[in-house]
Structures are given as structure tokens and as C-alpha cells.
Enzyme design. Sequence first.
Site, PDB file in Angstrom:
ATOM      1  N   ASP A   1     -29.267 -27.748  -0.106  1.00 33.16           N
ATOM      2  CA  ASP A   1     -30.007 -26.719  -0.841  1.00 33.16           C
ATOM      3  C   ASP A   1     -31.254 -26.411  -0.017  1.00 33.16           C
ATOM      4  O   ASP A   1     -32.364 -26.767  -0.384  1.00 33.16           O
ATOM      5  CB  ASP A   1     -30.376 -27.213  -2.247  1.00 33.16           C
TER       6      ASP A   1
ATOM      7  N   HIS B   1     -26.667 -14.056  -5.765  1.00 34.60           N
ATOM      8  CA  HIS B   1     -26.452 -15.477  -6.026  1.00 34.60           C
ATOM      9  C   HIS B   1     -24.987 -15.770  -6.377  1.00 34.60           C
ATOM     10  O   HIS B   1     -24.699 -16.476  -7.342  1.00 34.60           O
ATOM     11  CB  HIS B   1     -27.385 -15.927  -7.155  1.00 34.60           C
TER      12      HIS B   1
ATOM     13  N   GLU C   1     -27.162 -17.450   0.271  1.00 38.97           N
ATOM     14  CA  GLU C   1     -28.123 -16.457  -0.213  1.00 38.97           C
ATOM     15  C   GLU C   1     -29.010 -15.987   0.928  1.00 38.97           C
ATOM     16  O   GLU C   1     -29.897 -16.728   1.375  1.00 38.97           O
ATOM     17  CB  GLU C   1     -28.996 -17.085  -1.309  1.00 38.97           C
TER      18      GLU C   1
ATOM     19  N   HIS D   1     -36.636 -18.013  -8.858  1.00 43.84           N
ATOM     20  CA  HIS D   1     -35.782 -16.830  -9.034  1.00 43.84           C
ATOM     21  C   HIS D   1     -36.374 -15.786  -9.992  1.00 43.84           C
ATOM     22  O   HIS D   1     -35.679 -15.244 -10.859  1.00 43.84           O
ATOM     23  CB  HIS D   1     -34.392 -17.254  -9.526  1.00 43.84           C
TER      24      HIS D   1
ATOM     25  N   ARG E   1     -38.149 -20.361  -4.720  1.00 43.23           N
ATOM     26  CA  ARG E   1     -39.316 -20.920  -5.411  1.00 43.23           C
ATOM     27  C   ARG E   1     -40.658 -20.440  -4.867  1.00 43.23           C
ATOM     28  O   ARG E   1     -40.796 -20.197  -3.665  1.00 43.23           O
ATOM     29  CB  ARG E   1     -39.287 -22.456  -5.338  1.00 43.23           C
TER      30      ARG E   1
HETATM   31  C1  BGC Z   1     -31.594 -22.756  -5.402  1.00 45.27           C
HETATM   32  C2  BGC Z   1     -31.326 -24.032  -6.128  1.00 45.27           C
HETATM   33  C3  BGC Z   1     -31.200 -23.742  -7.599  1.00 45.27           C
HETATM   34  C4  BGC Z   1     -30.091 -22.765  -7.808  1.00 45.27           C
HETATM   35  C5  BGC Z   1     -29.952 -22.400  -9.257  1.00 45.27           C
HETATM   36  C6  BGC Z   1     -30.470 -21.812  -5.677  1.00 45.27           C
HETATM   37  O1  BGC Z   1     -30.757 -20.584  -5.098  1.00 45.27           O
HETATM   38  O2  BGC Z   1     -31.738 -22.935  -4.029  1.00 45.27           O
HETATM   39  O3  BGC Z   1     -32.365 -24.955  -5.885  1.00 45.27           O
HETATM   40  O4  BGC Z   1     -30.955 -24.904  -8.327  1.00 45.27           O
HETATM   41  O5  BGC Z   1     -30.357 -21.609  -7.072  1.00 45.27           O
HETATM   42  O6  BGC Z   1     -28.715 -21.915  -9.517  1.00 45.27           O
END
Ligand code: BGC
Length: 385
Positions: free
Chosen positions: A284, A212, A349, A138, A113
Site C-alpha cells: 500500500d 479506485h 491508482e 480520499h 492521505r
Molecule cells: C489506500 C489504502 C486505503 C484504501 C481504502 C487506498 O487507496 O492506499 O490505504 O485503505 O485506499 O480502500
Amino acid sequence: MLGIGISRASFTGVALAMLATTGFAYAKDATMSHIQKAQFGHTPDGKAVEIYTLTNKGGLEARVMTYGATLVSLKAPDRSGHLADIVLGFDSLEPYVTGVPYYGATIGRYANRIANGRFTLDGVSYQLPKNDGPNSLHGGDKGFDKRVWTAQSVEAKNGPELKLTYVSADGEEGYPGQLTIHVTYQLRNDNALSIEYQATTTKPTPVNFTNHSYFNLSGDFNRDILHDVLMINADKFTPVNATLIPTGELRPVAGTPFDFRKPTVIGARINDDNEQLHYAHGYDDNWVLVKTHPNAMSTAAVLSDPETGRVVEVRTTEPGIQFYTGNFQDGKPAGKGSVYKYRTGLTLETQHFPDSPNQPSFPSTILRSGHPFVSHTEFIFRTEK
Ligand code: BGC
């Protein structure tokens, strides 16, 4: 450059002799590695998407498609040698195009973010799409995961390699500078999936790339990941606010549910009464990796599944890792014969820290022209008893 079909990257003497006598290389032959290319579908605007199957000498298999430079499947053996797919994904292109959960995709131009979708660079303010509440996530509405990349298979001695390239236009999703990015997947013969990122830009721009993939080492996508055991090589993490933006603090993990310095069952503390776990409905967060020097290639995490014996060690040159427990998975859409329920997969990640363009104390994510970017992550597969 390898051709389509039964192209090969490396042989043993045995395999060469076999090829000489039969004139045919068996796709499943354990003594050779190879890459095969096939069509995977078309995007709604008519662009063809290809999928490449990389097989190493040990029989490990990775499938990567040109849409999003996405890892679609990854087969690895359990302790009795049984191969199973251990990353969530889909059998067809459509869910990748219509869904948004980034399964297996390459994320950019900025992974995770950026607060309020805004940052200032060299005195100029930039506004990005807000696609996650007040923030940009992203790479915006149409990040690198939703672009068709070009691919080139490369001959390499230590395993099949696929180099994917994307040129992101100056101003795309609000980011300055034309950015050329190459992502190279290699399925090494020592059972590692290596992912290397290289990029250049025409103007200063923030960059942060990751993969991801949602792992489920059991290979059974009807099981959740709460029984798996995780070690993260970090003694601090970057706590977030209610919209999942780092507060700027580097908080010690000691005495918190974020302490994974010793291998710990993922489900052991996930429901603890903890503000950070409440914000994200589970894990997360970004962990600050222990490094001997900032760009050192070092172990970031080790994940193991006690039931099947599968283990993956994650090594990276990046300073951070986002451990996310699939908290927003809701059973839709279904993939590979399973419905992906809550916590069916977890991501590891490797990355720079979220919101770095707005956090002067975090390692810089600004790429400038004349300074090529390189970053390397590898997932090493083995088994334990
Ligand atoms: C983030 C999460 C997000 C997810 C979406 C992750 O990389 O940290 O907050 O909801 O990606 O798939």
C-alpha cells in the site's frame, strides 16, 4: 449527445447496411460500439442514480454509474476470447452508499492521505475531516465517491464516451474554492479504457484525482490476486510512517520487496519481514514513476494473470501510482455473487504523491484559478499466451 437505449457512437459499413435493412441495431453486434442508459437506484436522500453501459467494437463492456462516477464493471476477454468482469463491485447501489471501500469510484478532492487532515496554503490553514485515524483519506467524510454526478454521453469515432461532471462547493469537506470537475471515461475500440480528468477552481486548492478500481484479472472473485504478475515502471517509492503518511524520502526500490522493475509475482515477497509491508499489512505505497518529462504520458505498470492470459497496461500523465493489495478487505460486504476476502482485488491508482500539500519537495498539487487542470490515465487490455 447520444440518446437513451440503442444509441451508437460509431459504425462500420457492414453495420450501417445491416441497420438499413433491419432497422435494428443488435446490442451484442461486435461491429459497433454503443452506450445504453438505465436507472440504478436512489440515494437515501432521494437522488436518482443512473448507470451507463459502454460497449466497444470488440465487445468490451464498461458500466459506469453517476454515484461517485464509479466504474461498476468491466468485461474483458481472456486468451480464448471469453469475456469476464475483472473489477470488483456490487450489483446494486446500496453497498456503495453504505460501505466505505471506494470500489471503482472516482476519488477527490484529494486522493490518498493528508497528514492530520491539515494543510496551509498561501498562509491560511485548513482543517479537513479526519476519517482515517489522525489523517484525512480520499477527500474526507463525503468525498467525490459519495456524490451524484451528472452524465453526458458523447459521440466519438474511436469508442463510446461518457463525460461526468461534479461541482464541489467552496468549503466542501474543508477544501477552499468551488471546484468543477469533469471525468471522461472512454472505452476505446483499441481495447483501452481511457479516463481523463479536467478541473477548474475559483480559489487555490489542492487536488489529486484517481480511480479506485480493484482489479482481479482472473475474473474469478473467489481467487486472490497473489499469483498475478506485476511490473511497475519506478525505481523509487515514497515510504510511509505507521499512519501511512510519506516520510518525505524517495527511497530506491533496488534490493527491497518494492522492486517491480522486472515483472514479479505479487505474492513472492508480500509476507517479507519489512517495516513498510507490516505497516500496511501488504503493499500500500506510492511508487515514483520514471518519466522523460514531468507530465509525459508513459507506462506506469503492467499487470498480467498467467492463468487466463489477461494483461492490463496502465499509462498515465501522473507522477505516481498507488499499488494496494486489498489489505483491509474483510469479506464484507459481498458483491457480484462473491465475498470479497482479503486480497481479492488490487488497485493501481495513478496519482500525485500522498500528503503533497505538506511535503514541499513533492510535485505540487495546488490548482489555481485561471489554470485548468488536466490529467489522463488509460488502461490498455490485451492477452498473452
Ligand atoms: C489506500 C489504502 C486505503 C484504501 C481504502 C487506498 O487507496 O492506499 O490505504 O485503505 O485506499 O480502500
